[in-house]
Every structure is written in structure tokens, then in C-alpha cells.
Design an enzyme around this catalytic site. Structure first.
Site, PDB file in Angstrom:
ATOM      1  N   LEU A 135       0.835  -1.210   0.000  1.00  0.00           N
ATOM      2  CA  LEU A 135       0.000   0.000   0.000  1.00  0.00           C
ATOM      3  C   LEU A 135       0.871   1.261   0.000  1.00  0.00           C
ATOM      4  O   LEU A 135       0.727   2.141  -0.849  1.00  0.00           O
ATOM      5  CB  LEU A 135      -0.922  -0.011   1.233  1.00  0.00           C
ATOM      6  CG  LEU A 135      -1.776   1.241   1.450  1.00  0.00           C
ATOM      7  CD1 LEU A 135      -2.825   1.378   0.336  1.00  0.00           C
ATOM      8  CD2 LEU A 135      -2.482   1.195   2.812  1.00  0.00           C
ATOM      9  N   GLU A 137       3.670   4.097  -0.342  1.00  0.00           N
ATOM     10  CA  GLU A 137       4.515   4.470  -1.481  1.00  0.00           C
ATOM     11  C   GLU A 137       5.691   5.331  -1.010  1.00  0.00           C
ATOM     12  O   GLU A 137       5.653   5.879   0.105  1.00  0.00           O
ATOM     13  CB  GLU A 137       3.663   5.210  -2.518  1.00  0.00           C
ATOM     14  CG  GLU A 137       2.509   4.319  -2.986  1.00  0.00           C
ATOM     15  CD  GLU A 137       1.926   4.689  -4.326  1.00  0.00           C
ATOM     16  OE1 GLU A 137       2.143   5.823  -4.795  1.00  0.00           O
ATOM     17  OE2 GLU A 137       1.240   3.824  -4.912  1.00  0.00           O
ATOM     18  N   GLY A 141       3.548   7.484   3.625  1.00  0.00           N
ATOM     19  CA  GLY A 141       2.567   6.429   3.901  1.00  0.00           C
ATOM     20  C   GLY A 141       1.266   6.922   4.485  1.00  0.00           C
ATOM     21  O   GLY A 141       0.282   6.178   4.543  1.00  0.00           O
ATOM     22  N   CYS A 242      -8.252  -3.611   6.129  1.00  0.00           N
ATOM     23  CA  CYS A 242      -7.166  -4.553   6.465  1.00  0.00           C
ATOM     24  C   CYS A 242      -6.231  -3.910   7.497  1.00  0.00           C
ATOM     25  O   CYS A 242      -5.767  -4.578   8.432  1.00  0.00           O
ATOM     26  CB  CYS A 242      -6.370  -4.934   5.221  1.00  0.00           C
ATOM     27  SG  CYS A 242      -7.369  -5.699   3.934  1.00  0.00           S
ATOM     28  N   ASN A 244      -7.062  -1.922   9.786  1.00  0.00           N
ATOM     29  CA  ASN A 244      -7.719  -2.053  11.096  1.00  0.00           C
ATOM     30  C   ASN A 244      -7.293  -3.350  11.783  1.00  0.00           C
ATOM     31  O   ASN A 244      -7.041  -3.384  12.993  1.00  0.00           O
ATOM     32  CB  ASN A 244      -9.249  -2.080  10.951  1.00  0.00           C
ATOM     33  CG  ASN A 244      -9.830  -0.724  10.605  1.00  0.00           C
ATOM     34  OD1 ASN A 244      -9.195   0.300  10.797  1.00  0.00           O
ATOM     35  ND2 ASN A 244     -11.047  -0.731  10.081  1.00  0.00           N
ATOM     36  N   ALA A 246      -4.549  -5.170  11.278  1.00  0.00           N
ATOM     37  CA  ALA A 246      -3.141  -5.176  11.686  1.00  0.00           C
ATOM     38  C   ALA A 246      -2.906  -4.232  12.870  1.00  0.00           C
ATOM     39  O   ALA A 246      -2.166  -4.550  13.803  1.00  0.00           O
ATOM     40  CB  ALA A 246      -2.264  -4.781  10.510  1.00  0.00           C
ATOM     41  N   GLU A 367       1.590   1.474  10.123  1.00  0.00           N
ATOM     42  CA  GLU A 367       0.159   1.262  10.414  1.00  0.00           C
ATOM     43  C   GLU A 367      -0.495   2.497  11.036  1.00  0.00           C
ATOM     44  O   GLU A 367      -1.364   2.385  11.899  1.00  0.00           O
ATOM     45  CB  GLU A 367      -0.044   0.057  11.341  1.00  0.00           C
ATOM     46  CG  GLU A 367       0.601  -1.212  10.872  1.00  0.00           C
ATOM     47  CD  GLU A 367      -0.069  -1.805   9.649  1.00  0.00           C
ATOM     48  OE1 GLU A 367      -1.088  -1.251   9.205  1.00  0.00           O
ATOM     49  OE2 GLU A 367       0.442  -2.806   9.147  1.00  0.00           O
ATOM     50  N   GLY A 368      -0.028   3.668  10.607  1.00  0.00           N
ATOM     51  CA  GLY A 368      -0.590   4.918  11.126  1.00  0.00           C
ATOM     52  C   GLY A 368       0.313   5.489  12.194  1.00  0.00           C
ATOM     53  O   GLY A 368       0.540   4.873  13.234  1.00  0.00           O
TER      54      GLY A 368
END
Ligand code: TGC
Length: 388
Positions: A135, A137, A141, A242, A244, A246, A367-368
Site C-alpha cells: 500500500l 509508497e 505512507g 485490512c 484495522n 493489523a 500502520e498509522g
């Protein structure tokens, strides 16, 4: 034994069902027997121990939250408990289970055709097929809406071009779930990593997650058939749902790293003698230990609360942001305090603390980021999105 007291008196074990405890014990045994004895060397040598993939497949941890297709259909809390135990050994191996199960397998389970699910999920659960999730790049991110990777229809095929970065396990994966912009919006594709035009290159120079692999991916006109498109995914809701999964695993996992740091500091505070006695007799040391324990216990209880909401089907993504933001932040703080109790030896690989601390810095960003989760919570509170 104070470390055992930490594991029993101050743990959430009594709040788990017997099934959840069984998963937890299996993961604890796996982590202690298969990861802990080799992890310091693997981290030092930047070595990803590939043979553990099949062993993890045999445990049933890969995609364990998925029902059917050779997966265990375990509860969210069981999965969380497994993440915690694996990350107590190292964030890299919890990340592997997250990338394979929460991201790649979840994408197929949620958005794939029956044929894709039947073909891939049982083999991925056994660790025979490894997946990655492409996802992010190179330009950043945090804003997947601005992705540059495109998929263009050409007869029965799709032609995918672009670049991805920080993609876990891409160089050892058999398939990549690639998210790309199409005429209709973002779609997901199952791209075999042997496809012409697909290249994955491990990123070197990492001072975190050294026993794990993160890659740059180049997609230079990689061609896949329409049968490889995930038919039920359209728009960013696909990859975000998805993420969410992880992010949920991270909420639990990082408390494992925190527990490992706390155990190291506690053990040291009893054994290490300074000024004629153990450093654990000093009020300043006890203040540090008590502060670490409070945040560890609160973080574990928050993870359990969020897990129970997930199992009940009432979990809101903003609550996942609360868990990820809080638990990673507090795990990092616990690692820092543990390091101070260990003194100079705390910076060596004699103790796991600096390794956890470095790994957690990576977990803080993927992941954020802290900033993204803060603003997701801000939006949930105010109804106003402050992203742009
Ligand atoms: P927006 O563009 O307005 O919304 C798009 C659509 O997505 C929906 N949505 C969600 N759905 C489910 N769960 C969530 N958590 C969702 N968040 C958003 C939204 O409802 C909308 O749906 P629809 O049907 O109306 O179109 O986006 P937004 O304004 O809601 O979100 C903005 C923001 C900043 C929160 C979002 O872009 C974000 O979360 N950014 C961070 C992305 C991130 O975590 N990137 C790091 C990924 S880590 C990685 O790629 C490596 S994989 C791990 C490894 O390989 O090791």
C-alpha cells in the site's frame, strides 16, 4: 520470584477464557523456544529466519482469526494474546504474523472470490505461500489517497505500474496484495512476485526490525489477469479495513515488548547491588517500576477491552486508534525507563531492551503514525477532519 509475580498477579490471564489461555500458552512456548534463543544474533546479523515460517504455519497462528479455508476461526482476543507473546520475543516476528494474517490473508478473506480464497488461504495458513501487502509508497505512507501506482485494463489483463516502499516480507513473499489507482478508484490485485516487471529489494541500513525484512517494490508494467483482481474491493475502504486488523494486533503486541522490558528491569533491580544493596530498595527505582507496571497493566486491559469489542462486533476504528496510539507510546516509555534501570548494560544486547526500543520506534510509525491516530481521535471527538 518477582518476574513470575509480574506474569501472574499483575497479568490479565484471569480474564481470559480457557481457549484464549491455550492460544496464549502455545504462543508463549513458541516465542520462548524458537525465537528468544536466536533473536539477539538474528537482530545483530540482520537475519530473517525463514524456516520459522512453516513452523508458525503448523501452530495455526497464521490467519487464525479467519473462519474456514483451513484457518482456525479463533477469537480476536485469542489472536491478540498470540501477538503479545510473539512480540515479547521480537516485534519482527509479530510483524510477520500481522503481514501474513491480518493484511494479506485478510484482504483475500474480505475481498477475494471463492476461487481465490480456496486456492490461497489454506496454503497461506500453513505458511506454504507467503503474502505481503503493498500500500505505502515512497512519497509517504500517511495519505494512501494520493497513491501514484496505477492499474490499467488491457483486454483480459491489468497492467500495474508504480512503486511501493516499506513493504514487509516482499522479497520472500510469493504473492503481493497490490493496491493501485484505476479509472473507478483504488482496487486490489493479487500479484505473483515472479511476475515480469515486479521487483522487491530489501531496504538496508535499518536500525530497527533487523530480524525482519522491509522492501522497496517496483512495478514496471506488471501484468495480471482479471481473475487476480480482488472483486469485492473498491475504494480505500478496502486497504483501510485490512489496516484495522493489523493495527488491532499491534495494540496487543507492543504490550509484549513492554512486558519483556519490565521483566528485564525488575530482575536487574533485585540482582544489581549499588551502595551496599540491591538497587530495587531505592525509592526512585521502585517509583520507576511501579510507573512501568501501571502503564503495562492499563495497556493490557485496554487491549483486552478493545478485543472484547471486536469479538462483539462493536469496535469502531477510532477506538483502534486510541489503542494503537496509547499502547505504542507507553511501550516506548516503558522501554526507556527499563533502560535507565539497567544502567550502562542496558545499551548492550545482554538485555532485550534496546532492541525492543528500536523496534517500537518502527511500530510507532507503521500502520498509522502517532499524528494520524491523534487526528483520527480528534475527528471522532469533534466531527472535524484536520488531515488537510
Ligand atoms: P478518506 O480518503 O476520506 O476515506 C476513504 C474511505 O476509507 C474509509 N475509511 C475506513 N474504512 C475502514 N476502516 C478505517 N479505519 C477507515 N478509515 C477510512 C472511509 O470511510 C472512506 O470510505 P468511503 O466508502 O466513504 O469511500 O480517508 P479518511 O479521511 O477517512 O482517512 C484519512 C486518514 C489520514 C485517517 C487515512 O488516510 C489514514 O489512516 N492514513 C494512514 C495510513 C496508514 O496507516 N499507512 C501506513 C500503512 S503501513 C503499510 O503500508 C505497510 S504494511 C505493513 C508491512 O508491510 O510491514
Amino acid at each position: 520470584n518477582p518476574v513470575e509475580a509480574l506474569a501472574s498477579v499483575f497479568s490479565i490471564d484471569s480474564l481470559l477464557t480457557s481457549d484464549e489461555r491455550e492460544w496464549q500458552q502455545k504462543a508463549r512456548a513458541f516465542a520462548q523456544e524458537r525465537i528468544t534463543p536466536v533473536i539477539e544474533d538474528d537482530f545483530e546479523n540482520k537475519y530473517f529466519r525463514r524456516e520459522l515460517i512453516a513452523e508458525l504455519g503448523a501452530t495455526g497462528f497464521l490467519g487464525m482469526h479467519i473462519t474456514g479455508y483451513g484457518c482456525a476461526g479463533a477469537s480476536a482476543v485469542s489472536y491478540g494474546a498470540v501477538c503479545l507473546e510473539l512480540e515479547a520475543a521480537d516485534s519482527g516476528w509479530r510483524t510477520f504474523v500481522s503481514v501474513q494474517g491480518s493484511l494479506a490473508m485478510s484482504a483475500i478473506a474480505k475481498f477475494g472470490s471463492e476461487q481465490q480464497k480456496n486456492d490461497l488461504l489454506p496454503r497461506m495458513a500453513r505458511g506454504e505461500v507467503v503474502g505481503c501487502f503493498a500500500l505505502t509508497e515512497p512519497d509517504g505512507g500517511s495519505d494512501p489517497a494520493g497513491m501514484h501506482t496505477t492499474a490499467v485494463r488491457d483486454g483480459d489483463d491489468w497492467v500495474i505500474s508504480g512503486a511501493k516502499r516499506w513493504i514487509g516480507l516482499a522479497s520472500v513473499a510469493d504473492i503481493a496484495i497490490v493496491w493501485a489507482q484505476t479509472e473507478d478508484g483504488v482496487r486490489g490485485f493479487i500479484v505473483p512476485t515472479t511476475s515480469e516487471g515486479f521487483t522487491a529489494t530489501p531496504i538496508d541500513g535499518k536500525l530497527a526490525m533487523r530480524a525482519s525484512i522491509q522492501c522497496d517494490i517496483e512495478l514496471d508494467g506488471a501484468r495480471v489477469s482479471e481473475a487476480m483482481r480482488l472483486p469485492k474491493a473498491l475504494g480505500l475502504r478496502g486497504p483501510f479495513s485490512c489496516l484495522n486488523e493489523a493495527r488491532y494486533g499491534i495494540i496487543w503486541g507492543v504490550m509484549g515488548a513492554a512486558r519483556s522490558c519490565l521483566e528485564a528491569a525488575l530482575g536487574r533491580s533485585i540482582e544489581r547491588e549499588v551502595f551496599g544493596g540491591p538497587i530495587g530498595r531505592f525509592q526512585l527505582t521502585q517509583d520507576k517500576l511501579a510507573g512501568m507496571l501501571l502503564e503495562y497493566q492499563k495497556g493490557a486491559l485496554l487491549a483486552l477491552h478493545i478485543g472484547r469489542q471486536k469479538d462483539a462486533g462493536t469496535l469502531d476504528p477510532a477506538q483502534i486508534s486510541v489503542g494503537k496510539l496509547n499502547n505504542v507510546r507507553e511501550a516506548i516509555a516503558i522501554a526507556g525507563t527499563a533502560r535507565s534501570i539497567l544502567g550502562g548494560d542496558g545499551v548492550t544486547s545482554e538485555f532485550p531492551v534496546m532492541r525492543h526500543m528500536a523496534n517500537l520506534e518502527a511500530v510507532r510509525t507503521y500502520e498509522g503514525t502517532d499524528e494520524i491516530h491523534t487526528l483520527v481521535i480528534g475527528r471522532a471527538l469533534t466531527g472535524i477532519a484536520a488531515f488537510k
